[in-house]
Design a protein around this motif. Structure first.
Motif, PDB file in Angstrom:
ATOM      1  N   MET A 133      29.643 -45.955  34.968  1.00  0.00           N
ATOM      2  CA  MET A 133      28.192 -46.079  34.825  1.00  0.00           C
ATOM      3  C   MET A 133      27.577 -44.748  34.402  1.00  0.00           C
ATOM      4  O   MET A 133      27.789 -43.722  35.038  1.00  0.00           O
ATOM      5  CB  MET A 133      27.566 -46.545  36.136  1.00  0.00           C
ATOM      6  N   PRO A 134      26.794 -44.745  33.335  1.00  0.00           N
ATOM      7  CA  PRO A 134      26.068 -43.534  32.936  1.00  0.00           C
ATOM      8  C   PRO A 134      24.805 -43.395  33.770  1.00  0.00           C
ATOM      9  O   PRO A 134      24.459 -44.284  34.548  1.00  0.00           O
ATOM     10  CB  PRO A 134      25.724 -43.821  31.471  1.00  0.00           C
ATOM     11  N   PHE A 135      24.096 -42.286  33.634  1.00  0.00           N
ATOM     12  CA  PHE A 135      22.746 -42.202  34.158  1.00  0.00           C
ATOM     13  C   PHE A 135      21.900 -43.182  33.351  1.00  0.00           C
ATOM     14  O   PHE A 135      22.021 -43.250  32.129  1.00  0.00           O
ATOM     15  CB  PHE A 135      22.186 -40.792  33.993  1.00  0.00           C
ATOM     16  N   PHE A 160      28.711 -50.124  39.552  1.00  0.00           N
ATOM     17  CA  PHE A 160      27.316 -49.786  39.841  1.00  0.00           C
ATOM     18  C   PHE A 160      27.217 -48.679  40.880  1.00  0.00           C
ATOM     19  O   PHE A 160      27.900 -48.682  41.903  1.00  0.00           O
ATOM     20  CB  PHE A 160      26.542 -51.005  40.336  1.00  0.00           C
ATOM     21  N   ASP A 161      26.333 -47.725  40.619  1.00  0.00           N
ATOM     22  CA  ASP A 161      26.048 -46.628  41.531  1.00  0.00           C
ATOM     23  C   ASP A 161      24.542 -46.439  41.556  1.00  0.00           C
ATOM     24  O   ASP A 161      23.941 -45.991  40.575  1.00  0.00           O
ATOM     25  CB  ASP A 161      26.736 -45.344  41.054  1.00  0.00           C
ATOM     26  N   ALA A 162      23.915 -46.805  42.675  1.00  0.00           N
ATOM     27  CA  ALA A 162      22.450 -46.748  42.784  1.00  0.00           C
ATOM     28  C   ALA A 162      21.903 -45.354  42.549  1.00  0.00           C
ATOM     29  O   ALA A 162      20.741 -45.193  42.154  1.00  0.00           O
ATOM     30  CB  ALA A 162      22.017 -47.252  44.160  1.00  0.00           C
ATOM     31  N   ARG A 163      22.718 -44.330  42.769  1.00  0.00           N
ATOM     32  CA  ARG A 163      22.257 -42.953  42.586  1.00  0.00           C
ATOM     33  C   ARG A 163      22.006 -42.617  41.116  1.00  0.00           C
ATOM     34  O   ARG A 163      21.354 -41.612  40.810  1.00  0.00           O
ATOM     35  CB  ARG A 163      23.292 -41.974  43.148  1.00  0.00           C
ATOM     36  N   LYS A 164      22.518 -43.449  40.207  1.00  0.00           N
ATOM     37  CA  LYS A 164      22.409 -43.156  38.781  1.00  0.00           C
ATOM     38  C   LYS A 164      21.343 -44.000  38.074  1.00  0.00           C
ATOM     39  O   LYS A 164      21.210 -43.929  36.851  1.00  0.00           O
ATOM     40  CB  LYS A 164      23.766 -43.375  38.104  1.00  0.00           C
ATOM     41  N   LEU A 165      20.594 -44.781  38.819  1.00  0.00           N
ATOM     42  CA  LEU A 165      19.551 -45.635  38.237  1.00  0.00           C
ATOM     43  C   LEU A 165      18.177 -45.082  38.585  1.00  0.00           C
ATOM     44  O   LEU A 165      17.844 -44.905  39.760  1.00  0.00           O
ATOM     45  CB  LEU A 165      19.691 -47.069  38.759  1.00  0.00           C
ATOM     46  N   PHE A 166      17.372 -44.826  37.552  1.00  0.00           N
ATOM     47  CA  PHE A 166      16.057 -44.207  37.725  1.00  0.00           C
ATOM     48  C   PHE A 166      14.978 -44.991  36.977  1.00  0.00           C
ATOM     49  O   PHE A 166      15.196 -45.417  35.837  1.00  0.00           O
ATOM     50  CB  PHE A 166      16.042 -42.784  37.155  1.00  0.00           C
ATOM     51  N   GLY A 167      13.826 -45.126  37.588  1.00  0.00           N
ATOM     52  CA  GLY A 167      12.636 -45.525  36.860  1.00  0.00           C
ATOM     53  C   GLY A 167      11.925 -44.243  36.458  1.00  0.00           C
ATOM     54  O   GLY A 167      11.649 -43.394  37.313  1.00  0.00           O
ATOM     55  N   ALA A 260      17.956 -34.849  33.660  1.00  0.00           N
ATOM     56  CA  ALA A 260      19.183 -35.618  33.880  1.00  0.00           C
ATOM     57  C   ALA A 260      20.384 -34.930  33.246  1.00  0.00           C
ATOM     58  O   ALA A 260      21.462 -34.845  33.850  1.00  0.00           O
ATOM     59  CB  ALA A 260      19.012 -37.024  33.312  1.00  0.00           C
ATOM     60  N   LEU A 261      20.214 -34.416  32.028  1.00  0.00           N
ATOM     61  CA  LEU A 261      21.314 -33.749  31.342  1.00  0.00           C
ATOM     62  C   LEU A 261      21.670 -32.426  32.016  1.00  0.00           C
ATOM     63  O   LEU A 261      22.848 -32.036  32.061  1.00  0.00           O
ATOM     64  CB  LEU A 261      20.960 -33.530  29.870  1.00  0.00           C
ATOM     65  N   ALA A 262      20.685 -31.736  32.544  1.00  0.00           N
ATOM     66  CA  ALA A 262      20.962 -30.501  33.285  1.00  0.00           C
ATOM     67  C   ALA A 262      21.804 -30.805  34.513  1.00  0.00           C
ATOM     68  O   ALA A 262      22.751 -30.068  34.838  1.00  0.00           O
ATOM     69  CB  ALA A 262      19.653 -29.824  33.680  1.00  0.00           C
ATOM     70  N   ALA A 263      21.461 -31.905  35.198  1.00  0.00           N
ATOM     71  CA  ALA A 263      22.223 -32.306  36.382  1.00  0.00           C
ATOM     72  C   ALA A 263      23.653 -32.684  36.001  1.00  0.00           C
ATOM     73  O   ALA A 263      24.612 -32.301  36.681  1.00  0.00           O
ATOM     74  CB  ALA A 263      21.533 -33.477  37.074  1.00  0.00           C
ATOM     75  N   LEU A 264      23.816 -33.418  34.922  1.00  0.00           N
ATOM     76  CA  LEU A 264      25.147 -33.820  34.461  1.00  0.00           C
ATOM     77  C   LEU A 264      25.984 -32.603  34.070  1.00  0.00           C
ATOM     78  O   LEU A 264      27.222 -32.626  34.170  1.00  0.00           O
ATOM     79  CB  LEU A 264      25.025 -34.775  33.278  1.00  0.00           C
ATOM     80  N   SER A 293      25.221 -33.910  39.483  1.00  0.00           N
ATOM     81  CA  SER A 293      26.041 -34.635  38.519  1.00  0.00           C
ATOM     82  C   SER A 293      26.418 -36.041  38.986  1.00  0.00           C
ATOM     83  O   SER A 293      26.816 -36.880  38.177  1.00  0.00           O
ATOM     84  CB  SER A 293      27.321 -33.848  38.217  1.00  0.00           C
ATOM     85  N   ASN A 294      26.255 -36.321  40.284  1.00  0.00           N
ATOM     86  CA  ASN A 294      26.535 -37.655  40.814  1.00  0.00           C
ATOM     87  C   ASN A 294      25.305 -38.545  40.860  1.00  0.00           C
ATOM     88  O   ASN A 294      25.392 -39.715  41.198  1.00  0.00           O
ATOM     89  CB  ASN A 294      27.131 -37.542  42.225  1.00  0.00           C
ATOM     90  N   GLY A 295      24.153 -37.967  40.539  1.00  0.00           N
ATOM     91  CA  GLY A 295      22.919 -38.734  40.572  1.00  0.00           C
ATOM     92  C   GLY A 295      21.965 -38.232  41.644  1.00  0.00           C
ATOM     93  O   GLY A 295      21.914 -37.032  41.944  1.00  0.00           O
ATOM     94  N   VAL A 296      21.202 -39.135  42.237  1.00  0.00           N
ATOM     95  CA  VAL A 296      20.181 -38.785  43.233  1.00  0.00           C
ATOM     96  C   VAL A 296      20.818 -38.158  44.465  1.00  0.00           C
ATOM     97  O   VAL A 296      21.776 -38.692  45.026  1.00  0.00           O
ATOM     98  CB  VAL A 296      19.384 -40.038  43.656  1.00  0.00           C
TER      99      VAL A 296
END
Length: 335
Positions: A133-135, A160-167, A260-264, A293-296
Motif C-alpha cells: 500500500m502506498p501513501f 491495507f494500513d490505516a496509517r497510510k490513508l489521509f484525507g 508525505a514525501l519527506a516522511a517517506l 515512513s510508516n505513515g501516521v
C-alpha cells in the motif's frame, strides 16, 4: 499509455553530497480542473522521479502533452480509462485522489458524496490489490465520508494500513493562518492557527486559543473569524460565480505531498490531514499529524486553554462528524 519519458535514476546527489531519494507520485483524476492544477504544481517537484496522470476523461492525452512541455527532470506518464488504472497505480509511493466535483454552495454533502463515491470506490479497490500500500491522500469531496468509505473497501485486502490513508485538509489550515495574519496585520507565513475536527463548514474548528502569535480578540471577533473560515468554500464559490475553489485546494495538496514525501524519505514530517483516530470521540478526526515512513505516528492534541466556545463548536462538529463517517460506511452496507 499516453506519454512516456524515460528517467532511470532513482537517486540524485544534492549540493552537499547527500543522497536524496526520489518517488513516484500518481494523480488519479488528473485531467479534472483541480487535477490539472495539482499535476502542474507537482510537475517540477524535486522529490518526484516519475509523475503519473490517470483519468477517464477523453481530454487526458492533451493534459499530459501540456505537462510534458514543462521542463522537468522527472518522467511523465499518462493513462486513460479504467482498464489502465492498475498500470497507473503500480509502483507508486504516493497516490492522490483528486477526481470528481468539489463541494459548492447548494450541493448537499449527500449529493457530492454520490457524485464522487464511484470514483473513490474504483480507485480504492485497485489500491487494495497492490502488493504494497502506498501513501494515499484523498482530496475528493466530501472527505469526511469518502475516507472512511475508502478504508472499509481497502480492508477487504491484505495490504491495507490505516496509517497510510489521509484525507487532505491542508487547505483549512492555509485559510485560517492567512485570514488570521491579514486580520492582525501579520505575515501569514509566520502565523499558526490549529484547525481540527473534520473538513466541512459544520465540522471545521479553528482554535484561536492556540494561535501564534497570540493576539487579543473579542468574543464577537472570534465568532466572526470562525464563521469566515468555515464559510470559505462558499465565499470563494460565490466570487467564482458558482464554481468551486481549485487553485488554493491544489496548493494544499502540494504541501501535503511535500510532507508525505519527506516522511517517506525518512525525515520527520507533519501534515494537516483527516485520519483514523478514536481519541476524540469519533473514529476519524482532522488535525496536525506527525508522520514517518510508516505513515501516521500521532496527532497533536490541544488540552490547555481551550475556551468554552471552542469546546461548544467542537462538540457540535463531533456530532456531525459521526454522522458523516456513518454515511460513508452506510453506502457500502446498502449495496
Amino acid at each position: 499509455m499516453l506519454v512516456t519519458r524515460k528517467f532511470s535514476n532513482i537517486l540524485i546527489r544534492s549540493s552537499i553530497n547527500s543522497t536524496v531519494r526520489l518517488f513516484q507520485v500518481c494523480v488519479m483524476g488528473g485531467a479534472s480542473e483541480i487535477g490539472q492544477a495539482v499535476s502542474l504544481l507537482l510537475r517540477t517537484e524535486p522529490a518526484i522521479s516519475k509523475l503519473v496522470i490517470h483519468d477517464t476523461w477523453e481530454t487526458t492525452p492533451g493534459v499530459v502533452i501540456e505537462l510534458s512541455h514543462i521542463p522537468a527532470k522527472s518522467a511523465l506518464k499518462g493513462y486513460l480509462g479504467d482498464a489502465t488504472m492498475k498500470q497507473a497505480l503500480g509502483g507508486s509511493d504516493l497516490v492522490l485522489l483528486v477526481g470528481g466535483p468539489l463541494k459548492t454552495p447548494g450541493v448537499s454533502d449527500e449529493a457530492c458524496l454520490k457524485a464522487n463515491m464511484e470514483f473513490v470506490k474504483t480507485v480504492s479497490s485497485q489500491i487494495g490489490r497492490l502488493s504494497k500500500m502506498p501513501f494515499v491522500g484523498v482530496v475528493a469531496e466530501p472527505i469526511n465520508s469518502l475516507v472512511p468509505m475508502a478504508a472499509e473497501l481497502m480492508r477487504n485486502f491484505g495490504t491495507f494500513d490505516a496509517r497510510k490513508l489521509f484525507g487532505v485538509t491542508t487547505i483549512d489550515w492555509i485559510r485560517a493562518r492567512t485570514l488570521f495574519g491579514t486580520l492582525h496585520g501579520l505575515a501569514p507565513e509566520r502565523c499558526f492557527v490549529p484547525v481540527i475536527g473534520g473538513h466541512s463548514n459544520k465540522t471545521t474548528v479553528p482554535l484561536i486559543s492556540q494561535a501564534s502569535p497570540g493576539t487579543d480578540m473579542t468574543d464577537t471577533d472570534i465568532r466572526r473569524f470562525v464563521s469566515e473560515v468555515q464559510r470559505y468554500d462558499e465565499i470563494v464559490s460565490e466570487a467564482k460565480l458558482g464554481r468551486s475553489a481549485t487553485v488554493s485546494v491544489a496548493y494544499g495538496a502540494l504541501l501535503f505531498a511535500r510532507g508525505a514525501l519527506a516522511a517517506l524519505a525518512g525525515r520527520q514530517a507533519r501534515v494537516h490531514a483527516y485520519v483514523e483516530n478514536d481519541h476524540f470521540g469519533t473514529s476519524y478526526f482532522a488535525g496536525l499529524v506527525h508522520v514517518d515512513s510508516n505513515g501516521v505516528r500521532e496527532m497533536t492534541r490541544y488540552t490547555n486553554r481551550i475556551t468554552e466556545y471552542e469546546c461548544h463548536i467542537l462538540e457540535e462538529a463531533l456530532d456531525r462528524l459521526r454522522k458523516d463517517v456513518a454515511l460513508g460506511k452506510k453506502i457500502l452496507e446498502a449495496e
